[in-house]
Design a protein around this motif. Structure first.
Motif, PDB file in Angstrom:
ATOM      1  N   ASP A 165       0.854  -1.186   0.000  1.00 18.59           N
ATOM      2  CA  ASP A 165       0.000   0.000   0.000  1.00 18.59           C
ATOM      3  C   ASP A 165       0.890   1.237   0.000  1.00 18.59           C
ATOM      4  N   ALA A 166       0.270   2.395   0.035  1.00 16.22           N
ATOM      5  CA  ALA A 166       1.046   3.641  -0.018  1.00 16.22           C
ATOM      6  C   ALA A 166       1.975   3.776   1.174  1.00 16.22           C
ATOM      7  N   SER A 167       1.626   3.173   2.313  1.00 16.61           N
ATOM      8  CA  SER A 167       2.424   3.297   3.531  1.00 16.61           C
ATOM      9  C   SER A 167       3.452   2.184   3.688  1.00 16.61           C
ATOM     10  N   LEU A 171       3.075  -5.970   8.623  1.00 16.98           N
ATOM     11  CA  LEU A 171       2.175  -6.636   9.555  1.00 16.98           C
ATOM     12  C   LEU A 171       2.915  -7.771  10.250  1.00 16.98           C
ATOM     13  N   TYR A 172       2.663  -7.902  11.542  1.00 19.38           N
ATOM     14  CA  TYR A 172       3.236  -8.985  12.333  1.00 19.38           C
ATOM     15  C   TYR A 172       2.085  -9.896  12.762  1.00 19.38           C
ATOM     16  N   ILE A 173       2.176 -11.174  12.403  1.00 25.23           N
ATOM     17  CA  ILE A 173       1.098 -12.127  12.654  1.00 25.23           C
ATOM     18  C   ILE A 173       1.546 -13.134  13.702  1.00 25.23           C
ATOM     19  N   ARG A 176       1.050 -18.273  16.955  1.00 23.64           N
ATOM     20  CA  ARG A 176       0.214 -19.220  17.705  1.00 23.64           C
ATOM     21  C   ARG A 176      -1.251 -19.138  17.324  1.00 23.64           C
ATOM     22  N   THR A 177      -1.784 -17.917  17.175  1.00 22.45           N
ATOM     23  CA  THR A 177      -3.223 -17.784  16.910  1.00 22.45           C
ATOM     24  C   THR A 177      -3.541 -17.331  15.490  1.00 22.45           C
ATOM     25  N   GLY A 178      -2.557 -16.819  14.765  1.00 27.48           N
ATOM     26  CA  GLY A 178      -2.804 -16.342  13.408  1.00 27.48           C
ATOM     27  C   GLY A 178      -3.366 -14.939  13.338  1.00 27.48           C
ATOM     28  N   GLU A 179      -3.483 -14.242  14.475  1.00 27.84           N
ATOM     29  CA  GLU A 179      -4.005 -12.870  14.488  1.00 27.84           C
ATOM     30  C   GLU A 179      -2.914 -11.865  14.128  1.00 27.84           C
ATOM     31  N   VAL A 180      -3.301 -10.767  13.497  1.00 31.43           N
ATOM     32  CA  VAL A 180      -2.381  -9.642  13.325  1.00 31.43           C
ATOM     33  C   VAL A 180      -2.246  -8.965  14.681  1.00 31.43           C
ATOM     34  N   VAL A 181      -1.028  -8.875  15.194  1.00 30.58           N
ATOM     35  CA  VAL A 181      -0.817  -8.344  16.546  1.00 30.58           C
ATOM     36  C   VAL A 181      -0.040  -7.024  16.553  1.00 30.58           C
ATOM     37  N   ARG A 182       0.493  -6.635  15.406  1.00 28.76           N
ATOM     38  CA  ARG A 182       1.195  -5.343  15.323  1.00 28.76           C
ATOM     39  C   ARG A 182       1.267  -4.909  13.867  1.00 28.76           C
ATOM     40  N   ASP A 183       1.159  -3.605  13.658  1.00 24.26           N
ATOM     41  CA  ASP A 183       1.382  -3.049  12.324  1.00 24.26           C
ATOM     42  C   ASP A 183       2.323  -1.859  12.452  1.00 24.26           C
ATOM     43  N   ALA A 184       3.102  -1.641  11.411  1.00 29.54           N
ATOM     44  CA  ALA A 184       4.067  -0.535  11.422  1.00 29.54           C
ATOM     45  C   ALA A 184       4.251  -0.056   9.992  1.00 29.54           C
ATOM     46  N   THR A 185       3.880   1.182   9.740  1.00 33.61           N
ATOM     47  CA  THR A 185       4.066   1.742   8.406  1.00 33.61           C
ATOM     48  C   THR A 185       5.552   2.035   8.177  1.00 33.61           C
TER      49      THR A 185
END
Length: 506
Positions: A165-167, A171-173, A176-185
């Motif tokens: 994307d533009a940013s 994404l950090y997944i 253990r659970t498959g959830e996105v737990v952190r994002d950083a542009t």
């Protein structure tokens, strides 16, 4: 004796300055960056906005069915349902036992989801990102420059996926659970190298220095305080308040020494304050710990049945909540299982976990239960409708921001040895904050002195910005002049000792 003491002050300030002025300059500059760009985090509000809506028509199992099929029978601390693992609906069950890992369960089949692989990480990233955004799987890591938070320990290892994307969002997944737990542009990542990453001395994290990181920060801060205090005393001693020097000035120095002398006297107090409060942020040697008793959660739960006893079908809960529900969260309040239905924003809808009917908590019963959260009497209840010195909200990017601080809030003041206060959300019955004598001391000695997060000042921005930037620039000038002075002094010492400053190759 006085001459010996004076010489000792000069030597302490001079040689600590040679070592520490670079750290001071870095802390002042990076502190300004942190005013606007914080260490990457994924707040709960941001996570909910990115979750896909739960489909009411999908054949989802009830919690009772899903937990039974997955053979999860331990008492649960938390139970959630969201389309957050590979883009499909899953239950996330966290047992109460300390150190227990969250179990992810397929909400339609009831099987435990295995450890996250590349395919599921990409699917979770696709569900989180904007529709049609390109994805690039990078790798699996234990920890990197943007994931030092201990809150992520339960999710390691982490899969990294870059969104096209533009940013250029990273994404950090959860492995253990498959959830996105952190994002950083990309902007956050780049600015962090000049902000929180360097300000918090994170170059010493995730490597052989990791176990010594706290000690490094503590002792550098203590040495910095000693340098600033000794420099302040020397600066005052060398300043002519009555009779000027032969050069006509109040300071005997010229050039960089003159700037350093004047700058040091002007900005010494704020420098000492910031270094000291930075030390207090580390809670050195547990000075703010009060050995407060743990909250008796069962007082609020009211002997409710276990979360696994919730039989209302998710389809009925979603229909009753209306709107675009992103997550269902099961809690126990006042003797019943309560389901909080979260949309992309705003307050959750409260539903009965057995009947799927809307409900409202009894304020009187909530006060009665709250009084039993800790031993001791409750001399005062206060329904707080505005933020104050100890319960307030900061911008999400800041160190203390990002968590929910709802209003109004019920403050329960206990007459216990720690002078504990507990903050309850009267709408959901959830504990949203806890304070005691130690935490309130930390509030003054760290947050107030370090971030100047005093509400009358924060409410008058850009006055807060202008004041902190001015003081930071002054401190940076003082530190940079100290670097130049220290470098020159070191050069003279090296030349005087006969040690060559450069080595010429034949």
């Amino acid at each position: 004796m006085r001459a010996r003491f004076k010489r000792l002050l000069f030597l302490v300030h001079r040689w600590l300055g040679v070592i520490l002025c670079a750290f001071f300059a870095m802390w002042f500059v990076s502190g300004v960056v942190m005013m606007y760009v914080g260490y990457p985090k994924l707040t709960d509000a941001e996570r909910l906005r990115h979750l896909p809506p739960l489909a009411a028509e999908a054949p989802l199992l009830s919690p009772q069915q899903a937990l039974a099929r997955a053979a999860v029978d331990a008492p649960l601390k938390e139970l959630r349902l969201a389309a957050a693992s590979g883009g499909r609906s899953a239950y996330f069950a966290t047992p109460k036992a300390k150190g227990s890992a969250t179990v992810a369960i397929d909400a339609m089949g009831g099987t435990r989801l295995p450890a996250t692989d590349r395919a599921r990480a990409l699917a979770s990233a696709a569900a989180f990102a904007a529709p049609g955004a390109g994805l690039r799987y990078l790798d699996v890591i234990a920890e990197d420059a943007f994931t030092h938070s201990r809150a992520l320990d339960a999710h390691r290892p982490l899969h990294r996926v870059e969104v096209d994307d533009a940013s250029k969002t990273m994404l950090y997944i959860s492995g253990r659970t498959g959830e996105v737990v952190r994002d950083a542009t990309r902007s956050e990542r780049l600015w962090n190298y000049a902000g929180a990453w360097i300000h918090w001395l994170y170059p010493f994290r995730g490597n052989i220095f990791d176990s010594y990181w706290s000690d490094i920060v503590n002792w550098l801060s203590i040495a910095g305080i000693a340098m600033a205090l000794s420099g302040t005393v020397v600066g005052i001693m060398r300043w002519r308040f009555v009779r000027p020097y032969r050069n006509g000035g109040r300071t005997p120095y010229q050039g960089f020494m003159r700037w350093h002398h004047i700058g040091g006297l002007l900005f010494a107090l704020t420098t000492i304050t910031w270094i000291f409060s930075g030390l207090m942020s580390m809670n050195p040697w547990r000075v703010f710990d009060t050995d407060a008793a743990p909250l008796q959660a069962q007082a609020l739960e009211g002997g409710a049945p276990s979360l696994a006893a919730s039989v209302a079908a998710p389809s009925a809960l979603l229909a009753a909540a209306g709107g675009s529900v992103r997550e269902l969260r099961w809690t126990r309040v006042q003797g019943r299982v309560v389901v909080q239905a979260f949309a992309a924003g705003g307050k959750p809808v409260l539903l009965d976990g057995a009947t799927a009917q809307p409900l409202q908590l009894d304020p009187a019963a909530l006060r009665t239960a709250a009084a039993q959260l800790l031993p001791g009497s409750v001399p005062r209840f206060a329904m707080q409708s505005v933020y104050d010195l100890y319960y307030y909200n900061r911008d999400a990017h800041t160190m203390t921001g990002g968590s929910a601080k709802p209003l109004p809030v019920l403050r329960v003041e206990f007459d216990d040895p720690q002078a504990s206060w507990v903050y309850l959300d009267p709408y959901t019955g959830a504990v949203v904050g806890r304070s005691d004598r130690g935490k309130r001391s930390s509030r003054w000695l760290f947050a107030m002195l370090h971030s100047w997060d005093w509400l009358p000042l924060l409410e008058r921005r850009p006055l807060w910005d202008m004041l902190l930037i001015f003081l930071s620039i002054g401190g940076a000038v003082m530190s940079i002049t100290g670097i130049v002075i220290g470098w020159r002094r070191l050069g003279k010492k090296l030349r005087g000792s006969g040690v060559p400053r450069t080595i010429r190759l034949p």
